[in-house]
Design a protein around this motif. Structure first.
Motif, PDB file in Angstrom:
ATOM      1  N   ALA A   1       0.872  -1.182   0.000  1.00  8.49           N
ATOM      2  CA  ALA A   1       0.000   0.000   0.000  1.00  8.49           C
ATOM      3  C   ALA A   1       0.904   1.225   0.000  1.00  8.49           C
ATOM      4  N   ILE A   2       0.624   2.182  -0.874  1.00  5.88           N
ATOM      5  CA  ILE A   2       1.412   3.413  -0.934  1.00  5.88           C
ATOM      6  C   ILE A   2       0.474   4.608  -0.842  1.00  5.88           C
ATOM      7  N   GLY A   3       0.944   5.662  -0.199  1.00  7.29           N
ATOM      8  CA  GLY A   3       0.159   6.882  -0.055  1.00  7.29           C
ATOM      9  C   GLY A   3       0.841   8.037  -0.756  1.00  7.29           C
ATOM     10  N   SER A   4       0.041   8.931  -1.284  1.00  9.40           N
ATOM     11  CA  SER A   4       0.555  10.061  -2.061  1.00  9.40           C
ATOM     12  C   SER A   4       0.969  11.222  -1.166  1.00  9.40           C
ATOM     13  N   PHE A   5       1.792  12.087  -1.726  1.00 11.14           N
ATOM     14  CA  PHE A   5       2.091  13.379  -1.113  1.00 11.14           C
ATOM     15  C   PHE A   5       1.755  14.443  -2.145  1.00 11.14           C
ATOM     16  N   ILE A   6       0.528  14.913  -2.076  1.00  6.59           N
ATOM     17  CA  ILE A   6       0.049  15.977  -2.953  1.00  6.59           C
ATOM     18  C   ILE A   6      -0.230  17.165  -2.043  1.00  6.59           C
ATOM     19  N   GLU A   7       0.255  18.319  -2.403  1.00  2.00           N
ATOM     20  CA  GLU A   7       0.110  19.490  -1.540  1.00  2.00           C
ATOM     21  C   GLU A   7      -1.292  20.075  -1.611  1.00  2.00           C
ATOM     22  N   GLU A   8      -2.273  19.222  -1.405  1.00  2.00           N
ATOM     23  CA  GLU A   8      -3.679  19.602  -1.382  1.00  2.00           C
ATOM     24  C   GLU A   8      -4.381  18.696  -0.377  1.00  2.00           C
ATOM     25  N   TYR A   9      -5.636  18.999  -0.087  1.00  2.00           N
ATOM     26  CA  TYR A   9      -6.427  18.188   0.837  1.00  2.00           C
ATOM     27  C   TYR A   9      -6.619  16.775   0.306  1.00  2.00           C
ATOM     28  N   SER A  10      -6.956  16.644  -0.966  1.00  2.00           N
ATOM     29  CA  SER A  10      -7.269  15.354  -1.564  1.00  2.00           C
ATOM     30  C   SER A  10      -5.993  14.621  -1.977  1.00  2.00           C
ATOM     31  N   ASN A  11      -5.727  13.473  -1.346  1.00  2.00           N
ATOM     32  CA  ASN A  11      -4.597  12.616  -1.665  1.00  2.00           C
ATOM     33  C   ASN A  11      -5.124  11.236  -2.023  1.00  2.00           C
ATOM     34  N   LYS A  12      -4.221  10.302  -2.282  1.00  2.00           N
ATOM     35  CA  LYS A  12      -4.606   8.959  -2.726  1.00  2.00           C
ATOM     36  C   LYS A  12      -3.851   7.893  -1.942  1.00  2.00           C
ATOM     37  N   VAL A  13      -4.466   6.718  -1.845  1.00  2.00           N
ATOM     38  CA  VAL A  13      -3.811   5.500  -1.380  1.00  2.00           C
ATOM     39  C   VAL A  13      -3.995   4.485  -2.496  1.00  2.00           C
ATOM     40  N   GLN A  14      -2.922   3.787  -2.828  1.00  2.00           N
ATOM     41  CA  GLN A  14      -2.960   2.815  -3.915  1.00  2.00           C
ATOM     42  C   GLN A  14      -2.496   1.470  -3.366  1.00  2.00           C
ATOM     43  N   ILE A  15      -3.187   0.412  -3.752  1.00  2.00           N
ATOM     44  CA  ILE A  15      -2.796  -0.941  -3.371  1.00  2.00           C
ATOM     45  C   ILE A  15      -2.217  -1.605  -4.612  1.00  2.00           C
ATOM     46  N   LEU A  16      -0.991  -2.073  -4.479  1.00  2.00           N
ATOM     47  CA  LEU A  16      -0.264  -2.706  -5.584  1.00  2.00           C
ATOM     48  C   LEU A  16       0.050  -4.147  -5.218  1.00  2.00           C
ATOM     49  N   GLN A  17       0.169  -5.001  -6.221  1.00  2.00           N
ATOM     50  CA  GLN A  17       0.591  -6.370  -5.982  1.00  2.00           C
ATOM     51  C   GLN A  17       1.503  -6.797  -7.126  1.00  2.00           C
ATOM     52  N   LEU A  18       2.539  -7.524  -6.756  1.00  2.00           N
ATOM     53  CA  LEU A  18       3.479  -7.997  -7.764  1.00  2.00           C
ATOM     54  C   LEU A  18       2.864  -9.142  -8.549  1.00  2.00           C
ATOM     55  N   ASP A  19       2.801  -9.003  -9.859  1.00  2.00           N
ATOM     56  CA  ASP A  19       2.395 -10.080 -10.752  1.00  2.00           C
ATOM     57  C   ASP A  19       3.672 -10.844 -11.068  1.00  2.00           C
ATOM     58  N   GLU A  20       3.853 -11.974 -10.409  1.00  2.00           N
ATOM     59  CA  GLU A  20       5.107 -12.716 -10.546  1.00  2.00           C
ATOM     60  C   GLU A  20       5.311 -13.284 -11.948  1.00  2.00           C
ATOM     61  N   ASP A  21       4.228 -13.578 -12.668  1.00  2.00           N
ATOM     62  CA  ASP A  21       4.350 -14.101 -14.035  1.00  2.00           C
ATOM     63  C   ASP A  21       4.857 -13.034 -14.995  1.00  2.00           C
TER      64      ASP A  21
END
Length: 149
Positions: free
Chosen positions: A80-100
């Protein structure tokens, strides 16, 4: 740098990940990069496996501020990664490694007020509890990740 142990049913593989932040501090910068060396196996003479490292890179659409690896055995190499945007609205993204394919795949993205100062998955090594993600910014928030994300 980030270091973690990933345990699988067939043994323990030591995995180390690092994140590098570079470049623009302005809005919408796509210069956030993170890499994770991966232990892989290749066959040698005598049928013994030899470990080698591969590096996987993901370019986030914004500067990365917080991140955490999941330890659930049924969701291997999830981040899980979180953004640093200099505004109120930011994002969280969930990533997964596709091993293939050997690349990170985006599983989910959601809005988050303010940058995430901390992100943490529920430490569930047996996959018996709900799949929870905690974030902080202005408040502590608990998110439940639905199947398929």
């Amino acid at each position: 740098f980030l270091s973690t142990d990933v345990r699988s049913g067939s043994g323990v593989a030591r995995r180390r990940g690092s994140a590098a932040w570079r470049g623009g501090r302005g809005r919408g910068s796509a210069d956030s990069i993170m890499s994770m060396p991966r232990a892989a196996t290749s066959q040698e003479r005598g049928g013994e496996a030899k470990k080698k490292e591969e590096i996987f890179t993901y370019n986030a659409p914004w500067d990365i501020y917080g991140m955490n690896w999941s330890v659930r055995p049924d969701r291997r190499f999830r981040l899980a990664i979180g953004s640093f945007i200099e505004e109120y609205s930011n994002k969280v993204q969930i990533l997964q490694l596709d091993e293939d394919k050997g690349a990170f795949k985006e599983r989910a993205t959601f809005d988050h007020p303010y940058p995430t100062t901390k992100i943490m998955w529920v430490p569930d090594k047996t996959a018996t509890h709900p799949d929870l993600l905690a974030t902080t910014g202005d408040y502590l928030r608990i998110w439940e990740v639905q199947p398929g994300a």
